[in-house]
Design an enzyme around this catalytic site. Structure first.
Site, PDB file in Angstrom:
ATOM      1  N   GLN A   1      40.219  39.900  44.513  1.00  0.00           N
ATOM      2  CA  GLN A   1      40.774  39.014  43.473  1.00  0.00           C
ATOM      3  C   GLN A   1      39.646  38.385  42.646  1.00  0.00           C
ATOM      4  O   GLN A   1      38.710  37.807  43.188  1.00  0.00           O
ATOM      5  CB  GLN A   1      41.636  37.917  44.143  1.00  0.00           C
ATOM      6  CG  GLN A   1      42.363  37.015  43.176  1.00  0.00           C
ATOM      7  CD  GLN A   1      43.383  37.761  42.313  1.00  0.00           C
ATOM      8  OE1 GLN A   1      44.129  38.601  42.789  1.00  0.00           O
ATOM      9  NE2 GLN A   1      43.393  37.459  41.035  1.00  0.00           N
TER      10      GLN A   1
ATOM     11  N   ASP B   1      42.672  48.906  41.475  1.00  0.00           N
ATOM     12  CA  ASP B   1      42.562  48.095  40.255  1.00  0.00           C
ATOM     13  C   ASP B   1      42.010  48.930  39.105  1.00  0.00           C
ATOM     14  O   ASP B   1      42.092  48.526  37.946  1.00  0.00           O
ATOM     15  CB  ASP B   1      41.628  46.900  40.504  1.00  0.00           C
ATOM     16  CG  ASP B   1      42.404  45.591  40.575  1.00  0.00           C
ATOM     17  OD1 ASP B   1      43.558  45.576  40.109  1.00  0.00           O
ATOM     18  OD2 ASP B   1      41.848  44.601  41.080  1.00  0.00           O
TER      19      ASP B   1
ATOM     20  N   LYS C   1      51.282  39.322  44.931  1.00  0.00           N
ATOM     21  CA  LYS C   1      50.952  40.727  45.198  1.00  0.00           C
ATOM     22  C   LYS C   1      51.409  41.107  46.608  1.00  0.00           C
ATOM     23  O   LYS C   1      51.965  42.179  46.820  1.00  0.00           O
ATOM     24  CB  LYS C   1      49.437  40.948  45.041  1.00  0.00           C
ATOM     25  CG  LYS C   1      49.023  41.023  43.573  1.00  0.00           C
ATOM     26  CD  LYS C   1      47.538  40.902  43.340  1.00  0.00           C
ATOM     27  CE  LYS C   1      47.241  40.801  41.850  1.00  0.00           C
ATOM     28  NZ  LYS C   1      45.860  40.469  41.533  1.00  0.00           N
TER      29      LYS C   1
END
Ligand code: NAP
Length: 408
Positions: free
Chosen positions: A211, A234, A167
């Site tokens: 995460q 997200d 990422k």
């Protein structure tokens, strides 16, 4: 004489009928894939089953098949065999959909398999578009515009570390500034919350990603809820998911994997409106938002899950299948409607002693079978996976643009 004439006419009719049937059968066989009898049987079985199931649509369906097959035949006559990146306008335009491998069938015939939806190539194109837009906005703003993404990693899970690395690399390539905080496995929930709050207040940060999975002693829900909705790249915040479900409301961000799955359909010119779609799986981060996205695009959506008896019954009706159940090779080839589009979200490791690492990755759809029946299909790996990061970067760019427009 009249009797003889009638006899000849009857013979001619019988001959024509015979020729018609034989030609149709031959065409069917010639356009199935590969020299393998099994492969032919699979597609033929799927066709037959489908015809049985749709008694009242039977003739229509057959006509559709005949038209499809005739089109294939004509295309071959006109243009010769199909090769990757050549032939369809779509593949010429985008250069994104490679034709699945084509084996020689008896004689000169080449067969058609599902077209591969090349997620890697599509994701690369999107990342290029993001890079260009970031560069343009930076220049136009005299350097004031700079999107930023913060990634919070808790613990030492190797897979999570790999995801976070890629990422960050994706950000770098796109001109997005990346921020990162790594906390040990032993960190407290309060410490993680403090980091999230800090990033919430930082104007250089337009997206925050924690995460997952988090260590078991932490309340994942509480931590995700702490992320400011304007920075929830997200798209996991209940408010964003809620807005996605509501008509007339738009979420700030849509979860990356389902968004990427639908983007694959759209960029491959696969029609969604008016089509029937099945989503396998109803998780908050993939299945449910994928179903809502398809519905927002006017598909008629069925969601099947672990408590659905005979999921194949629904899948056989679907023009579009999004599989996200986390069960290796769950969807079989003979469950699919011939010509449907298949997006395989699943990533499952199965033992494979022929591989150096001892395993290989497979999807939730049995690719080897599905490729012989579907019209388009994503491979695993190289399908949905690369789209997830591309969508994350896109969400971060969108967040940065909104903040810039608001003078933040
Ligand atoms: P998840 O949270 O475990 O959810 C799985 C869903 O599938 C649940 O709704 C479950 O039903 C359903 N399910 C399980 N077994 C089933 C069965 N036998 N028949 C029908 N439905 C069944 O998984 P997830 O996070 O949504 O992920 C799904 C898959 O996508 C996994 O393979 C994961 O690795 C992959 N994934 C890929 C990406 C990517 O970037 N490509 C991103 C995220 C996830 P219930 O609700 O009834 O339990």
């Amino acid at each position: 004489e009249r009797r003889e004439e009638r006899g000849e006419r009857r013979e001619e009719t019988t001959r024509r009928r015979y020729m018609n049937t034989t030609c149709r059968t031959k065409t069917l066989h010639n356009t199935t894939s590969g020299p393998s009898h099994h492969r032919r049987r699979l597609r033929t079985q799927a066709l037959h089953r489908h015809q049985h199931q749709h008694q009242h649509q039977h003739h229509q369906h057959q006509r559709g098949e005949a038209v499809g097959l005739a089109a294939t035949r004509n295309r071959k006559e006109r243009k010769g065999p199909h090769t990757p990146f050549q032939g369809t306008k779509r593949s010429q335009t985008f250069g994104l959909i490679a034709r699945a491998r084509m084996d020689k069938v008896e004689g000169e015939q080449e067969q058609d398999q599902a077209q591969l939806i090349d997620g890697k190539a599509i994701a690369e194109t999107i990342r290029g578009e993001i890079r260009d837009e970031v560069a343009r906005l930076k220049e136009e703003s005299g350097g004031r515009f700079e999107p930023g993404l913060a990634v919070v990693l808790v613990g030492e899970r190797k897979d999570s570390q790999t995801y976070v690395r890629s990422k960050k690399k994706g950000c770098e390539e796109a001109g997005i500034k990346s921020f990162g905080t790594d906390l040990p496995e032993t960190a407290t929930e309060e410490e993680v919350l403090a980091v999230v709050r800090e990033y919430n207040a930082d104007p250089r940060v337009h997206g925050i990603l924690v995460q997952l999975p988090l260590p078991s002693h932490m309340d994942e829900e509480k931590i995700l809820m702490a992320i400011s909705i304007e920075k929830d790249v997200d798209g996991f915040h209940p408010e964003n998911i809620g807005k996605l479900a509501m008509r007339g409301r738009d979420p700030d961000f849509v979860c990356c994997t389902p968004k990427g799955s639908v983007e694959l359909l759209e960029r491959s010119n696969i029609p969604i409106a008016g089509k029937s779609a099945v989503v396998v799986g109803r998780s908050n981060i993939v299945g449910t938002p994928a179903a809502m996205l398809l519905q927002r695009r006017n598909a008629t959506v069925t969601v099947v899950h672990s408590r659905t008896p005979n999921p194949e019954k629904y899948i056989r009706e679907a023009d579009i299948v999004i599989a996200a159940c986390g069960v290796a090779n769950f969807v079989r080839g003979d469950w699919l409607k011939p010509g449907c589009a298949v997006i395989d979200v699943g990533i499952n490791a199965v033992d494979d002693p022929t591989k150096k690492r001892g395993y290989r990755l497979v999807g939730d759809v049995c690719f080897e079978e599905a490729v012989k029946v579907a019209g388009q299909i994503t491979p695993v790996p190289g399908g949905v996976g690369p789209m997830t990061i591309a969508m994350l970067l896109q969400n971060t760019l969108e967040g940065a643009k909104k903040a810039y427009e608001q003078g933040k």
